[in-house]
Design an enzyme around this catalytic site. Structure first.
Site, short mmCIF file in Angstrom:
data_model
loop_
_atom_site.label_atom_id
_atom_site.label_comp_id
_atom_site.label_asym_id
_atom_site.label_seq_id
_atom_site.Cartn_x
_atom_site.Cartn_y
_atom_site.Cartn_z
N HIS A 1 4.30 -10.70 1.90
CA HIS A 1 4.79 -9.80 2.93
C HIS A 1 6.06 -10.35 3.58
O HIS A 1 6.71 -9.66 4.36
CB HIS A 1 3.67 -9.64 3.98
CG HIS A 1 3.90 -8.52 4.95
ND1 HIS A 1 4.09 -8.74 6.29
CD2 HIS A 1 3.98 -7.19 4.76
CE1 HIS A 1 4.27 -7.58 6.89
NE2 HIS A 1 4.20 -6.62 6.01
N ARG B 1 0.81 -1.22 0.00
CA ARG B 1 0.00 0.00 0.00
C ARG B 1 0.84 1.27 0.00
O ARG B 1 1.77 1.41 0.78
CB ARG B 1 -0.94 -0.02 1.20
CG ARG B 1 -2.02 1.03 1.07
CD ARG B 1 -2.99 0.95 2.21
NE ARG B 1 -3.99 -0.07 1.96
CZ ARG B 1 -4.49 -0.85 2.91
NH1 ARG B 1 -4.03 -0.75 4.13
NH2 ARG B 1 -5.42 -1.71 2.65
#
Lengths: 515, 701
Positions: free
Chosen positions: B430, B400
């Site tokens: 991640h 993001r």
């Protein structure tokens, strides 16, 4: 300091199976085999093959994509050798040749189609090498490999495989054969039971099962069982209690596929074959009345890797293989009531000639193994009819499964047996011309040796006790050591030596010496 | 018991975290420049919170969704609660700036002028600068019947001007978007450290754009928009271009918040209200400069060192000081942990850089989630690919607010010949892992770096993260398998050492918590210490409650949001939750389980949050080296001794600082730095060398 950079010693084995394509990359490090990477991707080869009889275009393309990815990984490790094998799913597809050729063309990988016996042999060799406790010579053990396309049963003793067969009881294949009929799950079970019983009755007829000490169960579903049992008892044990497998079976019996996934934590792709695989395994272990059950960590890829690394090819390998082949030939021959003494004598003499003429024929251990089977089984066609029995021997041999040998090799052996008498090989003989030039020459050479060996027991009375060979330039003399006079043998030798003489350009004489 | 009594609401908890950040700015003992930095961080955090979380709640409300969440609040109730608290905090923020920070900066000689306060004497030269440098690049947009209200990008600052045509007496409005870079303009001809904000300069000279018009009034304002990307990954043929398209759309997200300068007159405000459909209640009238996030520019300029934290230059671990030795030889000897930013991030860069030129290296594989502007790691990866090594890079395009940058990296890396992949559909990658494959004399050998934080050399100077270098075979096997999974080359294997999400990480933690609970129940000692950024996952919280009820002592070091209610009788009385907010952003995730004296320690890229367990590829790795285990236990002890920056979560949800009246103050981040200084000094080195156990054969690699 710059370290010396080695040339990589990595090899890769790829197994194209019914459910997935898997690859193992390994190296020898510090004298031990180290697995570097293991990859697997699901692909519907089995479903295609068993359902539709052929591998669909989508599946072929998927397989090509997967194999090209695997090849990319191979370059990352600088893998020097890739060996790709495949079993039932591809073997049984009607478009097997197209599949193999597509794989070759678009990935550069040469696919090796393993026969069931070859597969069992790999498993046996890897397994037996790993067995810690040495069993006594007459103790028998079994390997049951529950695959999706077939079930391989192998019986072996301390030294070699005694018997091996491929039963058409692959869990996925059965499920799919049955799914074509519109029937309920309950009917499937009845069908499954009846077909297993039928196959086991056949099995009992073809082989005289002795007492089995240990059963080694191999297969994805069985590995799941092992994990379930280990997690229930909280530790990893050596052998598995058959009762525990039965308990899980009786639970699984009443579950739907979904319940098998959730209640037994079986992965989705194994759920549908979980119950049939278990049933087949249990029925077989019951039949074998095994004392102990093991589920070793074993996969075909690992066996192939071990083979590639040469760790299986110890010095004794061909000695063991010869013993094993002889044993197989005896099993087979007895079913056809063959003259065992004659067969063994011809074997002994042929092998002796083979060994004594190595400088002349320059063949190796593999060819010697062909000779073992051909010598043992050359007369097996007598069970059909005396006339043209060499031709009967040929097709009987061709119809058998032997360890280690593929279809072509089997054809070589059958041809050698056929040419133990009468006509020498001709280009009008279809099974002979089916072979490549090199293989035809092998047939020719070994048949010429077998003819010599066979002629020296022409009376079927085992009169020749031993032989010696002397050669000077292109002249050779075989000396037969006998206790009594021989007539049939000397007579037969005269005509049967011709092939040898013609092929190698030697003049050959027989001397008889009394001992 | 109803839910409100079991779980805190995550948004309310987040606001309290941001309050702790603000607290650092409010704290008079914080050095002045650092206070300014915390004001800026507070703003930046809040912006993202509006763009993502509040935007999400608002779209729930607008679609008529009104169900209670697991803490018993409806979206409407949450938004109302947030509005009140945010307004309160923003007021505190600007009071702090106007009353304390600004005057003190001025007394230290740093002046930030506005259009109104700029002394006459500087105006001519500034006008020159404006006309030469800015006049041509600014784009004023008039708004009238023929020209509709323009589209304004989210987060960008704008100047609104009310104009009057003196001849026709017609009134109209114009908007000038303010450039987002270089907000602080040094005043030409003045002493050093005299600045005017760019928007204030434009206010002064905007009449040049509107010759013949009379300027009635003006004000700065800003719109914050919904920044969630909506992507249908499964059907996106080319994920990269799909995200590029989405990014263009994001700039046009629904307006959420409107910030207007407090001095704006009614006409300006009415105009904005009529044109921007922000969410009711989310209009803010700002008494000072809108958007503090750019104020870090001032903090990072040289000078005023006496007003900043005393520097903690990153320490190079002794084992890695010899630059002549191959880093791979060093890692071969033993596992090495790097605790950033106390310990330098350079070895991680060196790991990739050395690999890129080392002839023995066959392949490099690595994940990239967020990385720095001019990333040395990316350069090294490119170099490696150009040298013919097999380089695989997993770039997460959906990180993001870093999407655009990551698309850029992806293209660059691809051009250099790297094999770039974007990960798996529906899951963000991640995990932080780098793998180097070397062809050595004894055969193929793999070197792994695993971390709790990003491969970002810039943030590694501010975020506390722990990384591990290892050459153990089992880690190598798993490392390769991680990449085979991420590239789609293989289905998941049976892992040897690593635990992955979304496959089994939650279950792993639940099992570990359950083991402690059982052990305590059987009368044995049991203990859990877990350090993370956020604790949200309800299943984990329930397991912790059960463990607490069985008597397991649980210490949670949770920097940000925490939904667990500690200290409730018969529920969580054995659980203590603390939060450390200080100069470094606490970011490491470390988990300790007593496990009957085995002292099991793990590190992970994941927090205890649903999104980490279910929607992301995460990695958890065990610590096997006894000296690293000792190090982690020491660090935990240091954190537990903190009485300066530690806050203790109360059962009602507030965080309380400890009173230091009687004891000496103890700051865990400073003490951690000292700990590593000592450990890596010659003396510390000798001491630590005294008790090195002999390696067992199987530990050798």
């Amino acid at each position: 300091m710059i370290k010396k950079i080695s040339s990589s010693k990595c090899v890769a084995a790829i197994d194209i199976g019914s459910r997935s394509i898997r690859m193992t990359i390994a190296q020898i490090s510090g004298g031990e085999l180290e697995v570097l990477d293991e990859l697997q991707q699901a692909v519907r080869l089995g479903k295609d093959s068993f359902y539709k009889g052929k591998i669909s275009r989508t599946t072929i393309d998927e397989s090509i994509t997967i194999l090209n990815r695997f090849k990319k990984i191979c370059t990352e490790y600088r893998v020097t050798k890739i060996r790709a094998v495949t079993t039932t799913a591809v073997r049984e597809a009607s478009n097997v040749d197209i599949f193999v050729d597509n794989i070759r063309t678009f990935t550069g990988i040469e696919l090796e189609i393993l026969t069931p016996s070859k597969e069992s042999e790999y498993i046996y060799r890897t397994l037996s090498r790993g067995l810690k406790e040495k069993s006594s010579a007459n103790e028998q053990n079994a390997i049951i490999e529950v695959g999706s396309g077939s079930v391989e049963l192998t019986i072996f003793n301390r030294d070699f495989i005694i018997f091996s067969t491929s039963l058409p009881l692959g869990a996925l294949k059965l499920k799919q054969t049955f799914s074509r009929a519109q029937n309920s799950a309950e009917n499937f079970r009845t069908y499954l039971k009846s077909i297993i019983e039928h196959e086991l009755r056949n099995l009992k007829r073809t082989f005289n099962l002795g007492k089995i000490k240990s059963v080694y169960g191999i297969g994805s579903e069985l590995e799941v069982i092992k994990e379930l049992i280990n997690s229930e008892r909280g530790k990893e044990g050596a052998s598995i209690d058959l009762q525990q497998i039965k308990d899980i079976y009786s639970r699984a019996k009443n579950y739907s596929d979904e319940e098998i996934v959730h209640k037994l934590k079986v992965s989705h792709d194994l759920a549908e074959t979980f119950y049939p695989a278990l049933l087949i395994f249990l029925q077989l272990t019951d039949l074998l009345q095994a004392e102990r059950v093991f589920i070793p960590k074993m996969s075909l890829k690992r066996c192939i890797i071990a083979d590639m690394m040469g760790s299986l090819n110890n010095r004794n390998f061909f000695n063991k293989l010869q013993k094993q082949l002889k044993q197989n030939a005896i099993e087979l021959g007895e079913r056809f009531s063959f003259d065992r003494k004659h067969a063994e004598k011809v074997l002994e003499l042929s092998i002796k000639i083979f060994d004594l003429t190595r400088d002349i024929h320059r063949m190796g251990n593999l060819e010697k193994c062909y000779l073992v089977l051909a010598a043992m089984l050359h007369d097996i066609g007598l069970a059909i009819s005396n006339s043209s029995h060499h031709k009967h021997s040929q097709y009987i041999i061709k119809a058998q499964e032997f360890f280690y040998f593929n279809e072509t090799q089997k054809n070589i052996i059958a041809n050698i047996a056929r040419y133990h008498r009468r006509s020498s090989p001709k280009t009008t003989h279809p099974d002979y011309v089916a072979l490549c030039h090199k293989d035809r020459m092998t047939v020719m050479k070994l048949a010429s040796i077998l003819r010599l060996g066979e002629s020296l027991d022409n009376s079927h009375l085992q009169l020749v006790k031993d032989i010696k060979l002397e050669s000077h330039g292109n002249r050779a003399t075989i000396t037969a050591m006998v206790e009594d006079e021989i007539f049939a043998e000397t007579n037969s030798f005269k005509s049967k030596k011709e092939l040898f003489v013609e092929f190698f350009g030697y003049t050959l004489k027989l001397k008889v010496k009394k001992i | 018991m109803i839910n409100k009594e079991l779980f805190f609401n995550r948004e309310f908890s987040w606001i309290e975290f941001n309050y702790r950040v603000l607290e650092e700015a409010l704290d008079k003992s914080t050095p002045l420049m650092e206070r300014l930095k915390f004001l800026s961080i507070f703003s930046n955090n809040l912006d993202e919170f509006f763009m993502v979380r509040i935007a999400g709640l608002i779209s729930q409300i607008q679609s008529g969704y009104n169900a209670k969440d697991s803490s018993g609040y409806t979206p409407q109730e949450i938004v109302e609660g947030l509005e009140a608290r945010i307004k309160e905090l923003v007021k505190m923020q600007y009071n702090c700036y106007n009353e304390e920070i600004k005057p003190r900066l001025e007394s230290e000689g740093l002046l930030i002028y506005t259009a109104n306060t700029l002394p006459e004497q500087y105006k001519d030269e500034l006008r020159e600068l404006f006309l030469q440098k800015y006049f041509l690049i600014l784009t004023p947009m008039a708004i009238d019947q023929a020209r509709p209200f323009p589209f304004l990008t989210g987060k960008g600052l704008n100047l609104l001007i009310a104009l009057k045509n003196p001849e026709s007496a017609e009134e109209l409005f114009a908007i000038i978007p303010i450039p987002s870079k270089n907000r602080f303009i040094p005043i030409p001809g003045s002493e050093d450290n005299r600045y005017i904000l760019i928007e204030e300069m434009i206010k002064l000279f905007c009449n040049h754009f509107f010759e013949g018009y009379e300027i009635l009034s003006n004000c700065t304002f800003r719109v914050t928009r919904d920044a969630e990307l909506s992507l249908d990954e499964e059907y996106a043929i080319d994920l990269l271009s799909a995200i590029e398209d989405e990014l263009k759309r994001r700039k046009k997200g629904t307006p959420i918040r409107l910030e207007v300068e407090a001095t704006a007159d009614e006409a300006l405000i009415n105009f904005l209200h009529s044109k921007i459909k922000f969410f009711k209640g989310f209009d803010f009238y700002i008494d000072g400069p809108i958007d503090f996030s750019s104020f870090t520019d001032l903090v990072f300029r040289n000078g005023f060192e006496n007003l900043k934290d005393s520097p903690f230059p990153p320490i190079m671990p002794v084992e890695l000081r010899d630059k002549k030795r191959s880093i791979f030889d060093i890692i071969s000897e033993k596992d090495i942990m790097l605790h950033h930013p106390y310990v330098s991030f350079d070895p991680v860069v060196r790991f990739i850089e050395e690999a890129s030129v080392d002839p023995a290296v066959l392949a490099i594989k690595q994940t990239l989630y967020r990385t720095s502007g001019d990333s040395p790691i990316i350069n090294a990866l490119k170099k490696a690919a150009e040298r013919g090594k097999q380089v695989t890079v997993l770039v997460e395009l959906k990180a993001r607010f870093d999407e655009e940058q990551n698309i850029n990296w992806a293209k660059q890396l691809e051009k250099a010949g790297c094999h770039v992949v974007y990960g798996l559909v529906g899951l963000k990658t991640h995990c932080k892992i780098a793998l180097v494959v070397r062809d050595e004399e004894e055969g193929i050998k793999r070197y792994i770096h695993l971390s709790t934080g990003n491969y970002n050399d810039k943030t590694a100077r501010v975020y506390t993260d722990t990384g591990l270098f290892t050459a153990k075979r089992s880690f190598g096997r798993d490392g390769s398998a991680v990449f085979n999974l991420l590239t789609g080359y293989s289905d998941p294997p049976r892992w040897k050492k690593l635990i992955t999400a979304p496959l089994d990480m939650r279950n792993f933690f639940l099992e570990r918590i359950e083991i402690e609970r059982k052990n305590r129940k059987n009368g044995s000692k049991a203990r859990i210490i877990a350090k993370m950024n956020a604790l949200i996952d309800i299943k984990i919280i329930n397991a912790l409650y059960e463990a607490s009820q069985a008597g397991v002592k649980i210490d949670l070091i949770v920097r940000g949001m925490c939904r667990l209610r500690p200290g409730i009788k018969k529920l969580s009385e054995n659980i203590r939750v603390i939060s450390v907010v200080d100069r470094f952003l606490e970011h490491s995730r470390i988990f300790y389980f007593y496990n009957n004296g085995n002292d099991d320690i793990y590190m992970a890229s994941a927090d205890w949050m649903e999104r980490n367990f279910d929607k992301r590829i995460e990695l958890l790795f065990p610590i096997e080296s006894s000296s690293i285990k000792k190090e982690i236990k020491d660090i935990f002890e240091i954190i537990f001794k903190d009485n300066e920056k530690v806050r203790v979560l109360q059962k009602e949800g507030q965080y309380k600082r400890l009173s230091i009246k009687d004891s000496k103050s103890y700051n865990s981040q400073s003490e951690t730095y000292k700990y590593y200084q000592k450990r890596n000094s010659d003396k510390g080195r000798k001491e630590s060398h005294l008790f090195i156990p002999k390696k067992k054969p199987e530990e050798r690699i």
